[in-house]
Scaffold this motif. Structure first.
Motif, PDB file in Angstrom:
ATOM      1  N   SER A 192      -0.172  -4.691 -23.346  1.00  0.00           N
ATOM      2  CA  SER A 192      -1.418  -4.200 -23.911  1.00  0.00           C
ATOM      3  C   SER A 192      -1.141  -3.107 -24.947  1.00  0.00           C
ATOM      4  O   SER A 192      -0.002  -2.881 -25.339  1.00  0.00           O
ATOM      5  CB  SER A 192      -2.299  -3.661 -22.779  1.00  0.00           C
ATOM      6  N   ALA A 193      -2.191  -2.415 -25.342  1.00  0.00           N
ATOM      7  CA  ALA A 193      -2.071  -1.375 -26.358  1.00  0.00           C
ATOM      8  C   ALA A 193      -1.328  -0.145 -25.850  1.00  0.00           C
ATOM      9  O   ALA A 193      -0.719   0.578 -26.630  1.00  0.00           O
ATOM     10  CB  ALA A 193      -3.456  -0.964 -26.855  1.00  0.00           C
ATOM     11  N   HIS A 194      -1.395   0.086 -24.550  1.00  0.00           N
ATOM     12  CA  HIS A 194      -0.753   1.276 -23.983  1.00  0.00           C
ATOM     13  C   HIS A 194      -0.632   1.149 -22.483  1.00  0.00           C
ATOM     14  O   HIS A 194      -1.264   0.298 -21.863  1.00  0.00           O
ATOM     15  CB  HIS A 194      -1.557   2.536 -24.316  1.00  0.00           C
ATOM     16  N   ALA A 195       0.169   2.019 -21.902  1.00  0.00           N
ATOM     17  CA  ALA A 195       0.221   2.183 -20.449  1.00  0.00           C
ATOM     18  C   ALA A 195      -0.596   3.424 -20.111  1.00  0.00           C
ATOM     19  O   ALA A 195      -0.685   4.352 -20.919  1.00  0.00           O
ATOM     20  CB  ALA A 195       1.668   2.365 -19.991  1.00  0.00           C
ATOM     21  N   ALA A 196      -1.219   3.437 -18.953  1.00  0.00           N
ATOM     22  CA  ALA A 196      -1.999   4.583 -18.485  1.00  0.00           C
ATOM     23  C   ALA A 196      -1.284   5.136 -17.259  1.00  0.00           C
ATOM     24  O   ALA A 196      -1.332   4.534 -16.188  1.00  0.00           O
ATOM     25  CB  ALA A 196      -3.421   4.160 -18.138  1.00  0.00           C
ATOM     26  N   ASN A 197      -0.581   6.265 -17.422  1.00  0.00           N
ATOM     27  CA  ASN A 197       0.250   6.806 -16.346  1.00  0.00           C
ATOM     28  C   ASN A 197      -0.127   8.230 -15.975  1.00  0.00           C
ATOM     29  O   ASN A 197      -0.397   9.064 -16.850  1.00  0.00           O
ATOM     30  CB  ASN A 197       1.724   6.778 -16.749  1.00  0.00           C
ATOM     31  N   LEU A 198      -0.077   8.487 -14.677  1.00  0.00           N
ATOM     32  CA  LEU A 198      -0.283   9.823 -14.127  1.00  0.00           C
ATOM     33  C   LEU A 198       1.087  10.410 -13.810  1.00  0.00           C
ATOM     34  O   LEU A 198       1.976   9.688 -13.357  1.00  0.00           O
ATOM     35  CB  LEU A 198      -1.108   9.725 -12.843  1.00  0.00           C
ATOM     36  N   PHE A 199       1.242  11.720 -14.039  1.00  0.00           N
ATOM     37  CA  PHE A 199       2.533  12.382 -13.844  1.00  0.00           C
ATOM     38  C   PHE A 199       2.381  13.570 -12.907  1.00  0.00           C
ATOM     39  O   PHE A 199       1.418  14.331 -13.017  1.00  0.00           O
ATOM     40  CB  PHE A 199       3.074  12.892 -15.187  1.00  0.00           C
ATOM     41  N   SER A 200       3.351  13.724 -12.004  1.00  0.00           N
ATOM     42  CA  SER A 200       3.372  14.886 -11.121  1.00  0.00           C
ATOM     43  C   SER A 200       4.813  15.291 -10.829  1.00  0.00           C
ATOM     44  O   SER A 200       5.656  14.443 -10.539  1.00  0.00           O
ATOM     45  CB  SER A 200       2.666  14.579  -9.799  1.00  0.00           C
ATOM     46  N   SER A 201       5.055  16.588 -10.880  1.00  0.00           N
ATOM     47  CA  SER A 201       6.385  17.101 -10.532  1.00  0.00           C
ATOM     48  C   SER A 201       6.438  17.530  -9.070  1.00  0.00           C
ATOM     49  O   SER A 201       7.501  17.862  -8.563  1.00  0.00           O
ATOM     50  CB  SER A 201       6.749  18.281 -11.432  1.00  0.00           C
ATOM     51  N   SER A 202       5.280  17.492  -8.370  1.00  0.00           N
ATOM     52  CA  SER A 202       5.268  17.963  -6.981  1.00  0.00           C
ATOM     53  C   SER A 202       4.677  16.968  -5.984  1.00  0.00           C
ATOM     54  O   SER A 202       4.874  17.136  -4.777  1.00  0.00           O
ATOM     55  CB  SER A 202       4.487  19.278  -6.898  1.00  0.00           C
ATOM     56  N   ALA A 203       3.964  15.961  -6.426  1.00  0.00           N
ATOM     57  CA  ALA A 203       3.353  15.001  -5.500  1.00  0.00           C
ATOM     58  C   ALA A 203       4.429  14.160  -4.817  1.00  0.00           C
ATOM     59  O   ALA A 203       5.521  13.963  -5.351  1.00  0.00           O
ATOM     60  CB  ALA A 203       2.374  14.100  -6.238  1.00  0.00           C
ATOM     61  N   THR A 204       4.108  13.668  -3.638  1.00  0.00           N
ATOM     62  CA  THR A 204       5.035  12.813  -2.908  1.00  0.00           C
ATOM     63  C   THR A 204       4.414  11.432  -2.701  1.00  0.00           C
ATOM     64  O   THR A 204       3.204  11.295  -2.563  1.00  0.00           O
ATOM     65  CB  THR A 204       5.418  13.416  -1.543  1.00  0.00           C
ATOM     66  N   LEU A 205       5.274  10.449  -2.655  1.00  0.00           N
ATOM     67  CA  LEU A 205       4.889   9.056  -2.469  1.00  0.00           C
ATOM     68  C   LEU A 205       5.332   8.604  -1.090  1.00  0.00           C
ATOM     69  O   LEU A 205       6.484   8.808  -0.704  1.00  0.00           O
ATOM     70  CB  LEU A 205       5.567   8.203  -3.547  1.00  0.00           C
ATOM     71  N   THR A 206       4.414   8.015  -0.330  1.00  0.00           N
ATOM     72  CA  THR A 206       4.729   7.432   0.979  1.00  0.00           C
ATOM     73  C   THR A 206       4.308   5.972   0.949  1.00  0.00           C
ATOM     74  O   THR A 206       3.139   5.671   0.670  1.00  0.00           O
ATOM     75  CB  THR A 206       3.974   8.160   2.115  1.00  0.00           C
TER      76      THR A 206
ATOM     77  N   THR B  28       0.840  -1.194   0.000  1.00  0.00           N
ATOM     78  CA  THR B  28       0.000   0.000   0.000  1.00  0.00           C
ATOM     79  C   THR B  28       0.877   1.247   0.000  1.00  0.00           C
ATOM     80  O   THR B  28       1.989   1.236   0.525  1.00  0.00           O
ATOM     81  CB  THR B  28      -0.950   0.039   1.220  1.00  0.00           C
ATOM     82  N   PHE B  29       0.342   2.294  -0.596  1.00  0.00           N
ATOM     83  CA  PHE B  29       1.057   3.559  -0.659  1.00  0.00           C
ATOM     84  C   PHE B  29       0.057   4.703  -0.645  1.00  0.00           C
ATOM     85  O   PHE B  29      -1.142   4.501  -0.883  1.00  0.00           O
ATOM     86  CB  PHE B  29       1.957   3.636  -1.908  1.00  0.00           C
ATOM     87  N   LYS B  30       0.571   5.887  -0.375  1.00  0.00           N
ATOM     88  CA  LYS B  30      -0.237   7.096  -0.364  1.00  0.00           C
ATOM     89  C   LYS B  30       0.452   8.135  -1.246  1.00  0.00           C
ATOM     90  O   LYS B  30       1.671   8.308  -1.161  1.00  0.00           O
ATOM     91  CB  LYS B  30      -0.365   7.620   1.070  1.00  0.00           C
ATOM     92  N   ILE B  31      -0.328   8.806  -2.056  1.00  0.00           N
ATOM     93  CA  ILE B  31       0.177   9.907  -2.879  1.00  0.00           C
ATOM     94  C   ILE B  31      -0.388  11.198  -2.303  1.00  0.00           C
ATOM     95  O   ILE B  31      -1.599  11.321  -2.126  1.00  0.00           O
ATOM     96  CB  ILE B  31      -0.278   9.775  -4.357  1.00  0.00           C
ATOM     97  N   SER B  32       0.480  12.139  -1.980  1.00  0.00           N
ATOM     98  CA  SER B  32       0.060  13.457  -1.498  1.00  0.00           C
ATOM     99  C   SER B  32       0.397  14.469  -2.572  1.00  0.00           C
ATOM    100  O   SER B  32       1.551  14.564  -2.996  1.00  0.00           O
ATOM    101  CB  SER B  32       0.784  13.813  -0.205  1.00  0.00           C
ATOM    102  N   GLY B  33      -0.612  15.217  -2.987  1.00  0.00           N
ATOM    103  CA  GLY B  33      -0.409  16.210  -4.034  1.00  0.00           C
ATOM    104  C   GLY B  33      -1.225  15.874  -5.266  1.00  0.00           C
ATOM    105  O   GLY B  33      -1.930  14.865  -5.314  1.00  0.00           O
ATOM    106  N   ALA B  34      -1.105  16.739  -6.248  1.00  0.00           N
ATOM    107  CA  ALA B  34      -1.919  16.619  -7.453  1.00  0.00           C
ATOM    108  C   ALA B  34      -1.121  16.076  -8.634  1.00  0.00           C
ATOM    109  O   ALA B  34       0.093  16.253  -8.713  1.00  0.00           O
ATOM    110  CB  ALA B  34      -2.484  17.987  -7.824  1.00  0.00           C
ATOM    111  N   PHE B  35      -1.835  15.427  -9.520  1.00  0.00           N
ATOM    112  CA  PHE B  35      -1.242  14.989 -10.779  1.00  0.00           C
ATOM    113  C   PHE B  35      -1.440  16.099 -11.803  1.00  0.00           C
ATOM    114  O   PHE B  35      -2.494  16.728 -11.859  1.00  0.00           O
ATOM    115  CB  PHE B  35      -1.901  13.704 -11.272  1.00  0.00           C
ATOM    116  N   GLU B  36      -0.416  16.349 -12.602  1.00  0.00           N
ATOM    117  CA  GLU B  36      -0.497  17.397 -13.611  1.00  0.00           C
ATOM    118  C   GLU B  36      -0.959  16.867 -14.958  1.00  0.00           C
ATOM    119  O   GLU B  36      -1.606  17.572 -15.728  1.00  0.00           O
ATOM    120  CB  GLU B  36       0.872  18.067 -13.752  1.00  0.00           C
ATOM    121  N   ARG B  37      -0.616  15.625 -15.246  1.00  0.00           N
ATOM    122  CA  ARG B  37      -0.944  15.038 -16.546  1.00  0.00           C
ATOM    123  C   ARG B  37      -1.339  13.578 -16.379  1.00  0.00           C
ATOM    124  O   ARG B  37      -0.899  12.897 -15.460  1.00  0.00           O
ATOM    125  CB  ARG B  37       0.251  15.114 -17.503  1.00  0.00           C
TER     126      ARG B  37
END
Length: 126
Positions: free
Chosen positions: A26-40, A2-11
């Motif tokens: 599969s046909a593609h990967a589905a990824n969220l990107f953030s330059s400011s969010a933190t992972l715990t 388990t993990f927690k993401i704090s902050g917003a995704f930009e893309r």
């Protein structure tokens, strides 16, 4: 795990590059990107393994027990596989990227029949 993401995704991108297609199978990967969010990490951090493809920016993290895709820090950016989240995601994809290298069979996927579950195999012909 388990993990927690704090902050917003930009893309939020659906990536069709050959590396992401091979990662996802599969046909593609589905990824969220953030330059400011933190992972715990709340549990299972000792099972996280990483992979970086030499001479590229391509990297991924995964669980060594179940193989699930996990968040990964890549050059000042947190990349989170959308399917790894247990909570609802209010975002919709911003777009498809690396379409020039998409799979040859990835045309008119919206026209393919949709099923709520795995359909029964066709009856054997006699």
């Amino acid at each position: 795990m388990t993990f927690k993401i704090s902050g917003a995704f930009e893309r939020f991108y659906l990536c069709h590059c050959s590396h992401c297609r091979k990662d996802s199978g599969s046909a593609h990967a589905a990824n969220l990107f953030s330059s400011s969010a933190t992972l715990t990490w709340l549990s299972g951090q000792d099972c996280v393994r990483g992979f970086r493809l030499p001479k590229t920016r391509h990297a991924r993290s995964f669980c060594s027990v179940c193989g699930s895709a996990l968040p990964c820090a890549v050059t000042g950016m947190l990349v989170v596989p959308a399917g790894s989240l247990d909570t609802p995601l209010a975002m919709v994809p911003d777009g498809n990227i690396f379409m020039a290298s998409r799979a040859g069979w990835e045309h008119d996927l919206a026209a393919a029949p949709a099923f709520a579950a795995l359909p029964s195999p066709p009856a054997a012909t006699r």
